[in-house]
Scaffold this motif. Sequence first.
Motif, PDB file in Angstrom:
ATOM      1  N   VAL A 295      53.913  36.264  37.604  1.00 55.59           N
ATOM      2  CA  VAL A 295      52.512  36.507  37.284  1.00 55.59           C
ATOM      3  C   VAL A 295      51.815  35.165  37.110  1.00 55.59           C
ATOM      4  O   VAL A 295      52.408  34.199  36.608  1.00 55.59           O
ATOM      5  CB  VAL A 295      52.367  37.375  36.011  1.00 55.59           C
ATOM      6  N   ALA A 296      50.578  35.105  37.559  1.00 55.65           N
ATOM      7  CA  ALA A 296      49.767  33.896  37.404  1.00 55.65           C
ATOM      8  C   ALA A 296      48.349  34.295  37.032  1.00 55.65           C
ATOM      9  O   ALA A 296      47.831  35.317  37.499  1.00 55.65           O
ATOM     10  CB  ALA A 296      49.753  33.077  38.692  1.00 55.65           C
ATOM     11  N   VAL A 297      47.731  33.482  36.200  1.00 54.88           N
ATOM     12  CA  VAL A 297      46.349  33.696  35.763  1.00 54.88           C
ATOM     13  C   VAL A 297      45.460  32.646  36.403  1.00 54.88           C
ATOM     14  O   VAL A 297      45.827  31.467  36.477  1.00 54.88           O
ATOM     15  CB  VAL A 297      46.243  33.598  34.230  1.00 54.88           C
ATOM     16  N   ALA A 298      44.289  33.076  36.864  1.00 54.41           N
ATOM     17  CA  ALA A 298      43.283  32.149  37.381  1.00 54.41           C
ATOM     18  C   ALA A 298      41.983  32.376  36.634  1.00 54.41           C
ATOM     19  O   ALA A 298      41.699  33.484  36.177  1.00 54.41           O
ATOM     20  CB  ALA A 298      43.073  32.366  38.870  1.00 54.41           C
ATOM     21  N   SER A 299      41.196  31.322  36.531  1.00 55.14           N
ATOM     22  CA  SER A 299      39.872  31.453  35.931  1.00 55.14           C
ATOM     23  C   SER A 299      39.051  30.229  36.295  1.00 55.14           C
ATOM     24  O   SER A 299      39.535  29.313  36.969  1.00 55.14           O
ATOM     25  CB  SER A 299      39.965  31.616  34.411  1.00 55.14           C
ATOM     26  N   MET A 300      37.806  30.219  35.843  1.00 52.60           N
ATOM     27  CA  MET A 300      36.878  29.149  36.146  1.00 52.60           C
ATOM     28  C   MET A 300      37.209  27.882  35.362  1.00 52.60           C
ATOM     29  O   MET A 300      37.918  27.935  34.365  1.00 52.60           O
ATOM     30  CB  MET A 300      35.462  29.599  35.813  1.00 52.60           C
ATOM     31  N   VAL A 301      36.679  26.774  35.824  1.00 58.60           N
ATOM     32  CA  VAL A 301      36.815  25.511  35.093  1.00 58.60           C
ATOM     33  C   VAL A 301      35.441  24.859  35.003  1.00 58.60           C
ATOM     34  O   VAL A 301      34.613  25.018  35.901  1.00 58.60           O
ATOM     35  CB  VAL A 301      37.802  24.547  35.791  1.00 58.60           C
ATOM     36  N   PRO A 302      35.234  24.099  33.894  1.00 57.81           N
ATOM     37  CA  PRO A 302      36.063  24.069  32.691  1.00 57.81           C
ATOM     38  C   PRO A 302      35.661  25.177  31.727  1.00 57.81           C
ATOM     39  O   PRO A 302      34.610  25.797  31.869  1.00 57.81           O
ATOM     40  CB  PRO A 302      35.754  22.694  32.104  1.00 57.81           C
TER      41      PRO A 302
ATOM     42  N   THR B  32      45.619  28.650  36.545  1.00 53.87           N
ATOM     43  CA  THR B  32      45.080  27.797  37.592  1.00 53.87           C
ATOM     44  C   THR B  32      43.605  28.071  37.845  1.00 53.87           C
ATOM     45  O   THR B  32      42.959  28.819  37.106  1.00 53.87           O
ATOM     46  CB  THR B  32      45.924  27.961  38.872  1.00 53.87           C
ATOM     47  N   ILE B  33      43.043  27.474  38.905  1.00 50.40           N
ATOM     48  CA  ILE B  33      41.610  27.522  39.181  1.00 50.40           C
ATOM     49  C   ILE B  33      41.296  28.682  40.120  1.00 50.40           C
ATOM     50  O   ILE B  33      41.898  28.817  41.179  1.00 50.40           O
ATOM     51  CB  ILE B  33      41.128  26.204  39.803  1.00 50.40           C
ATOM     52  N   ASP B  34      40.312  29.483  39.757  1.00 53.06           N
ATOM     53  CA  ASP B  34      39.967  30.659  40.555  1.00 53.06           C
ATOM     54  C   ASP B  34      39.512  30.313  41.971  1.00 53.06           C
ATOM     55  O   ASP B  34      39.957  30.932  42.950  1.00 53.06           O
ATOM     56  CB  ASP B  34      38.916  31.504  39.832  1.00 53.06           C
TER      57      ASP B  34
END
Length: 464
Positions: A81-88, A220-222
Amino acid sequence: MTSSARPVTVGVDVGTTSVKAVAVDEEGQVVARSRVPHSVMAPEPDILRHDAKRAWRAGPRKAFVEVTAQLGGEGHKVAGVAVASMVPSLTAVSRQGVPLLPGLLYGDREGRAAAETEGTVLLPGTMPDAEGFLRWASSAAPEARGFWPCQAVATYALSGLPAIDTGVTAALGALHMHGRWNEDLLGSLEVSASQMATVVPMGQAAGTLPGSDTVVTGGTIDALCDQIVAGATEPGDVLVIFGATLIVWAVCEEWVVAPGLISYPHTTPERYLIGGPSNAGALFVDWARRLLRGMPRPGPEREKLAPRLGDPSRVPVWLPYVRGERTPFEDHSLRSNLYGLDIGSGPEALERAAYEASGFVVRRMLDRSGVKAARIVASGGGSRVTAWMAAVADATNLPVDAVAIPEGAALGAAYFARMAAGLETSLNDSARWAAVGRRIEPDPAWVHAADARYERFSELGTGA
């Protein structure tokens, strides 16, 4: 689960207005999906925040549980499983990893406070937010266990590991340099490196979920996740991610630099990207549509209508700067304006104007870059809206290929999870998961009318 169970991986994308999760098999087919909505707090142009307890902690947990529950009895084993989302992004957390403060998102005023006080000139692509976010969070919650971005909060909620990958650290500016936390800078903010997230290399395992052998990666980065599975790899391809933020990347054969735009290496060898993020995405479009009470909302009812409504020559020009603009102006003080309304203008003309604004932003970036574009590859939730894609096709005079799986960030995260689980060895192989769902061609009559509006849009510039 038996040894013959087919491995799948789960990608979780914490977006601006919802958490999306998908379970994906080796061929890139989605075998289960979930969407958990949440709200974004934007009461003023300079505020953009989440209820971090709900959006960053509870939402990912719920989405993951819902997806894995759908796999029961299907002969699938969750390998990673991996999570992605916006930065910062950033919040402060308690000893249990529970957010103590709102979750600050890119563009929130707290990220600019220090830079503006010091008179720093910000260049395109610069992200001053991270240091400003940490300064605010450490002052507001000095006794916090940690100061974590969204990815670390969500990964901890799933696994007990507050992990981010090296892609996320690249967006943290001076906070993380030369492969380690900048202890001198952290010390000046009365923060220690132990309060920051654990960093692991991109695509590698950070650990496993409790009581299982399911690996978890660093969050990580979306946008990067979206990119690796979109299929925009050939020169002339233009990847446009229609999320809350509009993100435009034109693919080039050589390194191109243009005023106001951002250049990056592509993940595909000998390819490069130029473009950047804009505020003309769903945050603007959804806001605009909320004003149009006479129009059906996107969904089955809207899809029953023709994608192009009204008279092509009677559409106003809408500058989409409701909370300033990022690329190419990097000016948070800009505001939105409408030009060309007349007494006969109805909601269909305003809807079209909002959608065209996104297309004009894309076209402006392409004009500045000098890239000869051949097609737009559309990803993100907005790619489902035919009227929006038609307006972008007309505004740019380019065909729009909407990806088959619009949850691109979650899909790409699932591929990173495969890498962490040892099921993949090459990031480039993610291209096999790319697929076009449908193509929207430009309409000549609307293209002709949009050309005149684009000239007006360009002349208006910032509208200031």
